[in-house]
Design an enzyme around this catalytic site. Structure first.
Site, short mmCIF file in Angstrom:
data_model
loop_
_atom_site.label_atom_id
_atom_site.label_comp_id
_atom_site.label_asym_id
_atom_site.label_seq_id
_atom_site.Cartn_x
_atom_site.Cartn_y
_atom_site.Cartn_z
N SER A 47 -32.91 -28.69 -1.23
CA SER A 47 -33.58 -28.15 -2.72
C SER A 47 -32.84 -28.78 -3.72
O SER A 47 -32.49 -29.90 -3.80
CB SER A 47 -34.16 -26.82 -2.66
OG SER A 47 -34.87 -26.37 -3.73
N ASP A 172 -40.28 -27.29 0.73
CA ASP A 172 -38.99 -26.88 0.38
C ASP A 172 -38.00 -26.82 1.85
O ASP A 172 -38.62 -25.92 2.70
CB ASP A 172 -38.66 -25.78 -0.43
CG ASP A 172 -37.50 -25.47 -1.05
OD1 ASP A 172 -36.54 -25.46 -0.53
OD2 ASP A 172 -37.43 -25.10 -2.33
#
Length: 297
Positions: A47, A172
């Site tokens: 991320s 993610d």
């Protein structure tokens, strides 16, 4: 500050946690390592940690700071209007794939990235299989190859649209078993010593994900996503507990924010700059201890 002659530490992994705009704080550590001329032989992140990874490997202190401070004021950064158009609360295609081009808001030095000696890992979550995926240099032949994967790694469920790469759908990377702290990837590559950059304070404990009914309806095509979100807190907290044990044994140095002043969705430039300044100050204070851990003292 003038950068020092470079030192390569090949036996230690530099591991970046995600955390959205909380990386305004940890980008201060990126800048401190660059100023000190310290390269590590393995660098990976998930991320926002994937962005910190890229900025570390391209040795770009300006971009490391700008990505999580002033860039948030860009009118195309994202808001409810981009969300309504299906581009996400954060307009990830613009943020990662367009701004990295020459003459754009955050031009990326891909040649320096390619020339860096470190092994690289960027983690994402396969929305169909439920597997944690880590990409390395073999997957990153072009800048678009790199940036679309950083985008995928950073795609927060619901608020950003999933990313399709080679026919697979990703969200993610923090949803995987790593909990968003890719110690597992470093271990899989044979590393046993870790400089781990966290974006939450030492006493933080993640709470359980709410809204499972909504998430299961929203991701009805990808049930692995709500399944992983239900496990996210336990996985994250377990990896942090493991990290404290590694710290106690001398195998890890966690860089832990003394106080995290912003949340993952912060847009206020003044607050983001203050967060960066606080992280930079802490990193500079801890640099002697980090050098000692890395065997550079």
């Amino acid at each position: 500050m003038e950068q020092q002659p470079r030192s390569l530490v090949s036996d230690t992994a530099l591991v970046f946690e995600g955390g959205g705009m909380r990386a305004s704080y940890t980008s201060g550590l990126v800048v401190t390592l660059l100023e000190a001329g310290i390269d590590l032989g393995w660098v990976g992140g998930i991320s926002a940690g994937a962005s910190n990874t890229c900025n570390t490997l391209s040795r770009d202190a300006w971009r490391a700071r700008q990505s999580f401070t002033d860039f948030a004021a860009d009118p195309r950064f994202g808001d409810w209007r981009s969300f309504a158009r299906g581009r996400g609360w954060f307009d990830a295609e613009y943020i990662y794939e367009q701004t990295s081009l020459p003459d754009q808001a955050l031009p990326f030095d891909f040649e320096t990235f390619l020339a860096h000696p470190a092994k690289v890992r960027i983690g994402a979550f396969d929305a169909l299989s439920g597997e944690q995926v880590y990409w390395g240099r073999d997957d990153l032949a072009t800048m678009r190859d790199l940036m679309v994967r950083v985008r995928a790694s950073s795609t927060m469920p619901v608020v950003m649209p999933p990313v399709t790469i080679d026919g697979r759908v990703y969200v993610d990377g923090a949803l995987g078993p790593s909990g968003g702290i890719p110690l597992d990837a470093a271990r899989a590559d044979g590393l046993e010593k870790f400089l781990v950059v966290l974006t939450q304070e030492r006493g933080y404990v993640k709470g359980r994900q709410r809204g499972q009914g909504f998430l299961r309806r929203h991701f009805r095509r990808f049930p692995a996503v709500p399944d992983a979100m239900a496990l996210r807190a336990d996985r994250y907290n377990a990896v942090r507990e493991e990290l404290w044990e590694l710290e106690a044994s001398g195998a890890a140095y966690p860089f832990v924010p003394e106080r995290m002043p912003v949340g993952n969705g912060e847009r206020d430039i003044t607050k983001l700059r203050a967060s960066y300044d606080a992280g930079l100050a802490q990193a500079r204070r801890e640099l002697p201890a980090i050098r000692d851990f890395l065997g550079l003292a």
